[in-house]
Design a protein around this motif. Structure first.
Motif, PDB file in Angstrom:
ATOM      1  N   HIS A   1      -0.043  -5.114   5.533  1.00 43.88           N
ATOM      2  CA  HIS A   1       0.530  -4.569   4.303  1.00 43.88           C
ATOM      3  C   HIS A   1       1.919  -3.985   4.533  1.00 43.88           C
ATOM      4  O   HIS A   1       2.240  -3.493   5.614  1.00 43.88           O
ATOM      5  CB  HIS A   1      -0.367  -3.455   3.734  1.00 43.88           C
ATOM      6  CG  HIS A   1      -1.618  -3.950   3.098  1.00 43.88           C
ATOM      7  ND1 HIS A   1      -2.655  -4.526   3.809  1.00 43.88           N
ATOM      8  CD2 HIS A   1      -2.018  -3.951   1.787  1.00 43.88           C
ATOM      9  CE1 HIS A   1      -3.631  -4.863   2.978  1.00 43.88           C
ATOM     10  NE2 HIS A   1      -3.270  -4.522   1.743  1.00 43.88           N
TER      11      HIS A   1
ATOM     12  N   VAL B   1       7.134  -0.313   7.214  1.00 41.05           N
ATOM     13  CA  VAL B   1       6.871   1.033   6.708  1.00 41.05           C
ATOM     14  C   VAL B   1       8.162   1.564   6.099  1.00 41.05           C
ATOM     15  O   VAL B   1       9.224   1.530   6.742  1.00 41.05           O
ATOM     16  CB  VAL B   1       6.394   1.976   7.821  1.00 41.05           C
ATOM     17  CG1 VAL B   1       6.202   3.395   7.278  1.00 41.05           C
ATOM     18  CG2 VAL B   1       5.107   1.467   8.446  1.00 41.05           C
TER      19      VAL B   1
ATOM     20  N   VAL C   1       0.939   5.096   1.142  1.00 41.46           N
ATOM     21  CA  VAL C   1       0.330   6.132   1.970  1.00 41.46           C
ATOM     22  C   VAL C   1       0.809   7.456   1.392  1.00 41.46           C
ATOM     23  O   VAL C   1       2.001   7.776   1.449  1.00 41.46           O
ATOM     24  CB  VAL C   1       0.728   5.962   3.445  1.00 41.46           C
ATOM     25  CG1 VAL C   1       0.267   7.163   4.251  1.00 41.46           C
ATOM     26  CG2 VAL C   1       0.135   4.685   4.008  1.00 41.46           C
TER      27      VAL C   1
ATOM     28  N   ALA D   1       0.561  -2.310  10.064  1.00 41.60           N
ATOM     29  CA  ALA D   1       1.502  -2.407   8.944  1.00 41.60           C
ATOM     30  C   ALA D   1       2.626  -3.366   9.286  1.00 41.60           C
ATOM     31  O   ALA D   1       3.183  -3.320  10.386  1.00 41.60           O
ATOM     32  CB  ALA D   1       2.058  -1.026   8.616  1.00 41.60           C
TER      33      ALA D   1
ATOM     34  N   VAL E   1       3.913  -0.880   3.725  1.00 41.18           N
ATOM     35  CA  VAL E   1       3.455   0.470   3.445  1.00 41.18           C
ATOM     36  C   VAL E   1       4.623   1.334   2.982  1.00 41.18           C
ATOM     37  O   VAL E   1       5.706   1.317   3.577  1.00 41.18           O
ATOM     38  CB  VAL E   1       2.797   1.091   4.692  1.00 41.18           C
ATOM     39  CG1 VAL E   1       2.449   2.554   4.439  1.00 41.18           C
ATOM     40  CG2 VAL E   1       1.549   0.307   5.080  1.00 41.18           C
TER      41      VAL E   1
ATOM     42  N   ILE F   1      -4.517  -1.091   5.791  1.00 37.51           N
ATOM     43  CA  ILE F   1      -3.126  -1.088   6.237  1.00 37.51           C
ATOM     44  C   ILE F   1      -2.721  -2.418   6.866  1.00 37.51           C
ATOM     45  O   ILE F   1      -1.572  -2.860   6.728  1.00 37.51           O
ATOM     46  CB  ILE F   1      -2.885   0.056   7.250  1.00 37.51           C
ATOM     47  CG1 ILE F   1      -3.235   1.405   6.603  1.00 37.51           C
ATOM     48  CG2 ILE F   1      -1.464   0.055   7.755  1.00 37.51           C
ATOM     49  CD1 ILE F   1      -2.397   1.740   5.388  1.00 37.51           C
TER      50      ILE F   1
ATOM     51  N   ARG G   1       0.841  -1.192   0.000  1.00 39.18           N
ATOM     52  CA  ARG G   1       0.000   0.000   0.000  1.00 39.18           C
ATOM     53  C   ARG G   1       0.884   1.253   0.000  1.00 39.18           C
ATOM     54  O   ARG G   1       1.946   1.285   0.632  1.00 39.18           O
ATOM     55  CB  ARG G   1      -0.889   0.023   1.227  1.00 39.18           C
ATOM     56  CG  ARG G   1      -2.011   1.033   1.146  1.00 39.18           C
ATOM     57  CD  ARG G   1      -3.115   0.571   0.209  1.00 39.18           C
ATOM     58  NE  ARG G   1      -3.848  -0.555   0.798  1.00 39.18           N
ATOM     59  CZ  ARG G   1      -4.599  -1.384   0.085  1.00 39.18           C
ATOM     60  NH1 ARG G   1      -4.690  -1.238  -1.228  1.00 39.18           N
ATOM     61  NH2 ARG G   1      -5.248  -2.375   0.669  1.00 39.18           N
TER      62      ARG G   1
ATOM     63  N   LEU H   1       0.421   4.065  11.702  1.00 41.58           N
ATOM     64  CA  LEU H   1       0.583   2.914  10.806  1.00 41.58           C
ATOM     65  C   LEU H   1       0.859   1.645  11.603  1.00 41.58           C
ATOM     66  O   LEU H   1       0.365   0.554  11.266  1.00 41.58           O
ATOM     67  CB  LEU H   1       1.713   3.171   9.801  1.00 41.58           C
ATOM     68  CG  LEU H   1       1.422   4.262   8.745  1.00 41.58           C
ATOM     69  CD1 LEU H   1       2.677   4.580   7.945  1.00 41.58           C
ATOM     70  CD2 LEU H   1       0.287   3.801   7.807  1.00 41.58           C
TER      71      LEU H   1
END
Length: 753
Positions: free
Chosen positions: A321, A100, A65, A97, A323, A318, A63, A92
């Motif tokens: 995922h 990140v 953001v 998540a 991110v 989220i 994903r 997140l």
């Protein structure tokens, strides 16, 4: 006649082949050098495939953001205070998540931190200004960068940095590299010596650090992303690779080269084969880059940052995922060109790379692709060069078009089904260049052959015959070949007397001969005859060589009749000219001999000089028959074979059974009185009946009957054959006197040529 030898055609053909092979060798060398032009051609093909068959977007746990324009409008302009970024990291993490990654670099301290603000106010206001009362308070407040570092430390965060070729400290690596096969540092290009990195406290707190550099193609388009980099002799992962490692909890990477285990280059250049990240092995090109198969814009891939702070946010956006935090805002200038978009956000390219890796859908240029392409160039080019002289340009163009169609179809099918990048365009252009060179040199060679043919035969053959021979010069055979042909010999009667009249004007005699030979030659050439040679006032011609001439005996007879018609017209012109000039007129008369039979025709002569001419008994007999025309008092004497092939179309009369000088075998000779219209006329039928009766009585030694038939035949001929019948009158008289007896065969044996 000068002959166009086959060896003369072989030398230009070898030259044409040499030109084509040299061009092919140059193309192969150019391909091996891999210049920008070739790379552009290949990339054009691959971009076309991408646009025609883009990757279908499917959610695989990645994903974006997005720091988009709406987020900037709602939450404030960028850069944000680092406490807001820390809040984003915390949010997140709360939403689940797995990792990140920041497509953003935090290279400088936050200017909005309390300490930075205290310094700013102090400098701006001066002593006793607004900041004087805050000097003791601001330094005690939490530092924004420290707040972000704590948030990063409490999450699985990968910080991004930008590699440069200048100064700037490189960040410490978070994971190690091992390799199978050659050391990747000797393979991967090393164009970096520094970096624009994050604050050391941020990188130290992060679970991973990754470079977010791209390496555009020669035209500035992003088609591949590196999975790792060589900077100052040390390997660094890309942002996408590091995110994948951190998400799996892996400790490091394994780089596989093409010389490791069962990896092979198959004609391609040696290099990197794959990068293993945790449990996932990612195929790469030789430089460790991943070919991207782009999707069309997909809204489901992206979540604006402002939505994450809404109370009704969907956790599934989220949770679980990987991110990527980046921006699509045009004002922040992180837009890149891809095959499908002129302005794609850079963070989207990282996301597409992660999606492909997780979906196992990455494009690949197989190790054997370059070998297959160069093999196609060589095989198709050599095939076209070899087939062009045999099949011609049109057939070879069809074969080439079929091969190219199959190549393009196979390449497109391989892209769609297997994700293989195989270039059919440059091999096609290369083969086309070789084909054009071969066909052009072949055309020039053919035109050269045609010019030689026209030069050699233009004065001896009819123009239509020359054109046919120029189209197919291979019909000329070096040496000799056996053919059935019809031969014509023509000689001017009383030429010695005519020459004496011009003894003081040799140029006038030359003009007269040229005026005579020109219409006689036209009569032969327009009936597809070939002039062998001129011998003073004599013409030698033949039919059915060098090209096949159906009905050659009939055409020769037509030519003979046409020659007499042309002679009559010329003689009338000369008579009028003589009368106007007050000089004596010397009538022009000719004799013609025709014979049909087998002979050898071809290149005859010596190594120093040769002519295209004929040899054989049938030729000699034609010459002998021409010389007999004067003795028989007729214009044309034809041999037995010619009479057999033409008697159904011409008015023929048998002249005699004769053994010409130098031969013991008798032949039946005839003369021509006219064409088919004459043959069908009642007058000719009566003449022929009386004439044939004369010959029968003569050979039966029935002298009285022969005399009677002679009188009738002479009357039927109306004076046109008086010379012939005078000859037979003498022979009948001699027969009566000598009484040859039963052994006499009726054959006249000539004593002169």
């Amino acid at each position: 006649m000068a002959f166009l030898p086959r060896m003369a055609a072989l030398a230009p053909r070898r030259l044409a082949d040499s030109v084509s092979i040299a061009l092919l060798a140059g193309i192969v060398a150019l391909w091996w050098a891999n210049p920008t032009a070739i790379r552009r051609v290949q990339l054009l093909v691959f971009d076309t495939y991408q646009r025609l068959a883009p990757r279908d977007y499917q959610s695989v746990g990645v994903r974006i953001v997005d720091l988009d324009d709406t987020t900037l409008a709602r939450l404030g302009q960028w850069p944000w205070p680092r406490v807001m970024v820390a809040r984003l990291v915390d949010r997140l993490t709360e939403l689940g998540a797995t990792a990140v990654g920041f497509d953003i670099v935090f290279a400088e301290p936050d200017r909005t931190s309390p300490r930075a603000m205290a310094d700013l106010w102090r400098r701006a206001a001066g002593p006793g200004g607004l900041g004087e009362g805050l000097e003791g308070i601001l330094p005690t407040l939490p530092d924004h960068d420290e707040a972000l570092a704590r948030a990063i430390a409490n999450a699985k965060v990968v910080t991004g940095f930008a590699l440069t070729d200048g100064a700037g400290g490189l960040p410490p690596g978070k994971a190690g590299f091992s390799h199978a096969g050659d050391d990747p540092r000797t393979i991967v290009p090393s164009a970096y010596s520094g970096a624009i990195a994050n604050l050391p406290s941020l990188d130290a707190a992060a679970a991973g650090v990754g470079a977010f550099n791209f390496t555009p193609s020669v035209d500035g388009v992003i088609r591949r992303v590196p999975l790792f980099f060589n900077a100052a002799g040390r390997l660094y992962p890309s942002l996408a690779a590091e995110l994948l490692r951190v998400a799996q909890g892996a400790r490091g990477y394994v780089v596989k080269a093409t010389d490791a285990n069962n990896e092979a280059a198959y004609g391609g250049r040696a290099g990197i084969a794959a990068l293993k990240i945790g449990r996932i092995e990612v195929p790469t090109d030789a430089e460790g880059q991943l070919w991207l198969h782009f999707t069309k814009p997909a809204a489901d891939r992206t979540v604006p940052i402002w939505r994450l702070f809404e109370p009704d946010v969907d956790l599934s956006l989220i949770e679980g995922h990987i991110v990527l935090v980046g921006t699509s805002a045009a004002g922040l200038l992180d837009l890149r060109t891809t095959p499908l978009s002129p302005a794609a956000p850079g963070v989207e390219i990282h996301a597409e790379a992660l999606e492909q890796i997780l979906a196992g859908a990455a494009l690949k240029r197989p190790d054997w692709a370059e070998g297959a392409e160069i093999t196609f160039i060589i095989v198709l080019s050599l095939a076209l060069v070899g087939l062009l002289p045999r099949l011609g340009a049109a057939w070879c163009a069809g074969i080439g078009a079929l091969a190219v169609t199959l190549a393009v179809g196979s390449s497109a099918a391989a892209f769609i089904r297997f994700g293989w990048l195989i270039d059919p365009l440059f091999p096609t252009l290369a083969a086309l260049a070789v084909y054009l060179a071969a066909s052009t040199t072949g055309y020039l060679r053919t035109e050269s052959e045609r010019r030689r043919v026209r030069a050699a035969f233009g004065h001896y053959l009819a123009p239509a015959m020359v054109d046919r021979l120029a189209e197919r010069p291979e019909r000329l055979t070096l040496g000799g070949e056996t053919r059935e042909m019809t031969f014509l010999f023509c000689d001017v009667r009383g030429f010695t007397t005519i020459s004496e009249a011009y003894k003081d004007d040799p140029q006038g005699l030359t003009r007269l001969i040229n005026r005579l030979l020109t219409p006689l030659t036209d009569a032969i050439l327009t009936r597809r005859g070939t002039i062998d040679k001129y011998m003073g006032d004599c013409i030698m011609a033949f039919w059915n060589a060098p090209l096949d001439v159906p009905g050659h005996a009939e055409l020769a007879c037509e030519a003979a009749l046409a020659m007499f018609e042309a002679l009559d017209r010329l003689d009338e012109e000369l008579r009028r000219e003589a009368a106007a000039s007050g000089v004596p007129h010397h009538p022009l008369r000719i004799g013609i001999g025709l014979n049909t039979g087998g002979c050898v025709v071809g290149n005859m002569g010596s190594r120093q000089r040769f002519d295209y001419t004929v040899l054989g008994d049938a030729v000699n007999l034609a010459s002998r028959l021409e010389s007999q025309s004067k003795g028989y008092g007729v214009g044309v004497v034809i041999g037995e074979a010619t009479a057999e092939q033409t008697g159904h179309r011409f008015a023929l009369l048998e002249l005699d059974l004769i053994a010409v000088k130098g031969k013991t075998e008798a032949v039946r000779i005839h003369t021509i009185l006219g064409d088919d219209a004459v043959r069908k006329s009642p007058g000719f039928a009566r003449l022929k009946q009386a004439h044939d009766a004369l010959l029968t009585a003569y050979r039966d030694q029935a002298w009285d009957e022969a005399d009677r038939c002679l009188v009738e035949a002479r009357a039927r001929a109306s004076g046109h054959l008086d010379g012939l019948y005078d000859l037979y009158a003498r022979r009948i008289g001699e027969g009566r006197a000598l009484a040859p007896g039963e052994e006499w065969d009726g054959v006249y044996r000539a004593t002169t040529k």
